[in-house]
Design a protein around this motif. Structure first.
Motif, short mmCIF file in Angstrom:
data_model
loop_
_atom_site.label_atom_id
_atom_site.label_comp_id
_atom_site.label_asym_id
_atom_site.label_seq_id
_atom_site.Cartn_x
_atom_site.Cartn_y
_atom_site.Cartn_z
N ALA A 81 0.83 -1.20 0.00
CA ALA A 81 0.00 0.00 0.00
C ALA A 81 0.86 1.25 0.00
O ALA A 81 0.56 2.24 -0.68
CB ALA A 81 -0.93 -0.01 1.21
N ALA A 82 1.97 1.22 0.75
CA ALA A 82 2.86 2.38 0.79
C ALA A 82 3.49 2.63 -0.57
O ALA A 82 3.55 3.77 -1.06
CB ALA A 82 3.94 2.16 1.84
N ASP A 83 3.97 1.58 -1.20
CA ASP A 83 4.61 1.79 -2.50
C ASP A 83 3.58 2.17 -3.56
O ASP A 83 3.88 2.93 -4.48
CB ASP A 83 5.38 0.54 -2.93
CG ASP A 83 6.41 0.85 -4.01
OD1 ASP A 83 7.08 1.90 -3.91
OD2 ASP A 83 6.53 0.07 -4.97
N THR A 84 2.36 1.68 -3.43
CA THR A 84 1.29 2.09 -4.34
C THR A 84 1.06 3.60 -4.23
O THR A 84 0.91 4.29 -5.24
CB THR A 84 -0.01 1.34 -4.03
OG1 THR A 84 0.20 -0.07 -4.18
CG2 THR A 84 -1.12 1.78 -4.97
N ALA A 85 1.08 4.10 -3.00
CA ALA A 85 0.91 5.54 -2.80
C ALA A 85 2.03 6.33 -3.47
O ALA A 85 1.80 7.41 -4.03
CB ALA A 85 0.85 5.85 -1.30
N VAL A 86 3.25 5.78 -3.42
CA VAL A 86 4.38 6.44 -4.08
C VAL A 86 4.18 6.45 -5.60
O VAL A 86 4.37 7.48 -6.26
CB VAL A 86 5.70 5.73 -3.72
CG1 VAL A 86 6.85 6.25 -4.58
CG2 VAL A 86 6.03 5.92 -2.25
N VAL A 87 3.80 5.32 -6.16
CA VAL A 87 3.60 5.22 -7.61
C VAL A 87 2.49 6.16 -8.06
O VAL A 87 2.62 6.86 -9.08
CB VAL A 87 3.28 3.77 -8.01
CG1 VAL A 87 2.91 3.69 -9.49
CG2 VAL A 87 4.48 2.86 -7.74
N VAL A 88 1.40 6.20 -7.31
CA VAL A 88 0.29 7.10 -7.66
C VAL A 88 0.75 8.55 -7.66
O VAL A 88 0.41 9.33 -8.56
CB VAL A 88 -0.88 6.89 -6.68
CG1 VAL A 88 -1.91 8.01 -6.83
CG2 VAL A 88 -1.53 5.54 -6.91
N ALA A 89 1.56 8.92 -6.66
CA ALA A 89 2.04 10.31 -6.59
C ALA A 89 2.89 10.66 -7.80
O ALA A 89 2.72 11.72 -8.42
CB ALA A 89 2.84 10.51 -5.30
N TRP A 90 3.82 9.80 -8.14
CA TRP A 90 4.71 10.10 -9.27
C TRP A 90 3.97 10.04 -10.60
O TRP A 90 4.28 10.80 -11.52
CB TRP A 90 5.92 9.16 -9.26
CG TRP A 90 6.93 9.58 -8.25
CD1 TRP A 90 7.04 9.17 -6.96
CD2 TRP A 90 7.97 10.55 -8.44
NE1 TRP A 90 8.08 9.82 -6.32
CE2 TRP A 90 8.67 10.67 -7.22
CE3 TRP A 90 8.39 11.33 -9.52
CZ2 TRP A 90 9.76 11.53 -7.04
CZ3 TRP A 90 9.47 12.19 -9.36
CH2 TRP A 90 10.14 12.28 -8.14
N ASN A 91 2.97 9.18 -10.70
CA ASN A 91 2.14 9.18 -11.91
C ASN A 91 1.39 10.50 -12.05
O ASN A 91 1.24 11.03 -13.16
CB ASN A 91 1.15 8.02 -11.87
CG ASN A 91 1.79 6.67 -12.14
OD1 ASN A 91 2.95 6.60 -12.56
ND2 ASN A 91 1.07 5.61 -11.88
N ALA A 92 0.93 11.04 -10.92
CA ALA A 92 0.21 12.32 -10.95
C ALA A 92 1.14 13.46 -11.35
O ALA A 92 0.72 14.42 -12.01
CB ALA A 92 -0.40 12.60 -9.59
N ARG A 93 2.40 13.36 -10.95
CA ARG A 93 3.37 14.40 -11.32
C ARG A 93 3.63 14.41 -12.80
O ARG A 93 3.68 15.45 -13.45
CB ARG A 93 4.68 14.19 -10.56
CG ARG A 93 5.76 15.22 -10.89
CD ARG A 93 7.10 14.79 -10.31
NE ARG A 93 8.13 15.80 -10.46
CZ ARG A 93 8.85 16.01 -11.54
NH1 ARG A 93 8.64 15.25 -12.62
NH2 ARG A 93 9.79 16.93 -11.59
N GLY A 94 3.85 13.24 -13.38
CA GLY A 94 4.20 13.15 -14.79
C GLY A 94 5.68 13.42 -15.01
O GLY A 94 6.45 13.65 -14.06
N ASP A 95 6.10 13.38 -16.25
CA ASP A 95 7.49 13.58 -16.62
C ASP A 95 7.83 15.06 -16.71
O ASP A 95 6.94 15.92 -16.77
CB ASP A 95 7.80 12.91 -17.96
CG ASP A 95 7.63 11.39 -17.90
OD1 ASP A 95 7.85 10.84 -16.81
OD2 ASP A 95 7.28 10.79 -18.93
#
Length: 391
Positions: free
Chosen positions: A157-171
């Motif tokens: 769940a913690a790493d999912t939260a990290v992935v979601v955050a970086w996906n929201a940021r974008g490149d």
């Protein structure tokens, strides 16, 4: 004709001859303003010759014929290169992802448990599960309902939260991203940090992976050096030689994030020196040099990578790779970087050896840093193959 005019004509002749020879040998990729080296041989030749439409068609035909010659030797066509993965996806992972898509969280939990205390593999499997949950978290919610206090659940769940955050940021760099999106990114990372700290609290005390999850939080939130060093101490106390932990830390110390070229290279050399033959930590200096080249537009790759210290770093990495288990899944990351650097060092036969190992799957640095990963990869690969096999 006066002497100055004669000298001018002679100089012009020399310059024209040099340009012609350069075009005939085939230019290496031309660096762009961001140091990515994107231009292809066809573009370089067209610039040099000022080709008209007919010449452009001839050049395209030549390029197509040369590509076919390389493919005929057993290499993968450009259009078929997988840019999402650095190596073939294991059948087990494919089956797990299919089960998760059907909502079977128990398959995911068993997949993670099977990694045991292979911390590198455990990290990889956590990231696989987190990537799946970031797209569809139905199975993760079902896991939470069934086993709300499960330590592995907290970790995923913690790493999912990290992935979601970086996906929201974008490149892109911070300057390229809208202020509102950056605020969302930081808000999500704060939540991810809370989740990571909870995963750390309930984890096996020997497990470094919950602390590795926080590494991306530290990059995104801009941890001060002292805070990041404390996090790093927690990781290395549990897993001092986890390659992915070191590559993530290198990102923090790079100039593009919170360090400098000097700090990144110092960290990389320290990591490499701590490794035993076969542990592949010699990858770190290669990555540090690559990051420097990628983010310093004043460097010229064809000169920079031939520096004696970089050649020595490549030689050390080759020896390290030779001592590693041939089936070590980490080796593919080393091979991708070695192929690129060996190409720039004009060590084409050695480059081709690495290209043969990785060909078909190019979802890794240095190719993944390019606007067109396939173009960067195919140009380097095909150049090396033509030099060694086609003459």
């Amino acid at each position: 004709m006066t002497l100055p005019i004669l000298l001018g004509v002679a100089l012009l002749g020399v310059l024209l001859l040099a340009g012609a020879l350069y075009a005939l040998r085939g230019a290496r990729p031309v660096r762009t303003a961001t140091g990515s080296g994107e231009a292809t041989e066809a573009a370089g030749a067209a610039e040099a010759a000022g080709a008209d439409e007919a010449a452009g068609a001839d050049e395209a035909e030549l390029k197509s014929r040369r590509a076919a010659e390389v493919v005929a030797l057993g290499f993968v066509p450009e259009a078929e290169l997988d840019t999402a993965h650095p190596a073939p996806v294991p059948a087990e992972r494919t089956a797990v992802l299919a089960a998760l898509a059907d909502g079977d969280w128990e398959v995911g939990a068993a997949y993670l448990k099977a990694a045991g205390r292979d911390w590198e593999e455990r990290w990889l499997r956590v990231r696989v599960l987190a990537g799946a949950a970031a797209g569809d978290d139905g199975w993760l919610r079902a896991w939470r309902e069934a086993k709300p206090s499960h330590p592995a659940l907290a970790l995923v769940a913690a790493d999912t939260a990290v992935v979601v955050a970086w996906n929201a940021r974008g490149d892109g760099t911070a300057g390229d991203i809208a202020e509102e999106r950056l605020r969302t990114f930081h808000d999500l990372l704060e939540k991810a940090r809370t989740a990571a700290r909870e995963a750390q609290r309930v984890a096996d005390p020997a497990d470094p992976v919950p602390y590795m999850v926080e590494q991306s939080v530290g990059i995104g939130l801009g941890y001060p050096h002292e805070d990041y060093e404390r996090l790093w101490a927690q990781i290395t106390a549990r897993g001092p030689k986890v390659l992915t932990a070191h590559t993530h830390a290198l990102q923090y110390w790079c100039r593009k994030w919170h360090g400098s070229h000097e700090l990144a290279l110092s960290f990389a050399r320290e990591s490499a020196a701590a490794g035993e033959p076969g542990e592949l930590l010699t990858l770190l200096p290669l990555l540090a040099y690559f990051e420097q080249d990628a983010h310093d537009p004043e460097l010229t790759a064809e000169v920079f990578y031939k520096a004696p210290e970089i050649r020595e770093a490549v030689d050390a990495a080759l020896a390290d790779l030779a001592a590693a288990d041939p089936d070590d899944p980490r080796a593919v990351r080393m091979r991708h970087m070695l192929a690129y650097l060996l190409f720039w060092q004009d060590r084409d036969a050695a480059a081709v050896e690495q290209f043969r190992h990785v060909d078909g799957h190019i979802g890794a640095p240095p190719w993944s840093y390019a606007a067109s990963p396939r173009s960067r990869y195919v140009y380097a690969r095909d150049w090396a193959v033509r030099v060694t096999a086609l003459g």
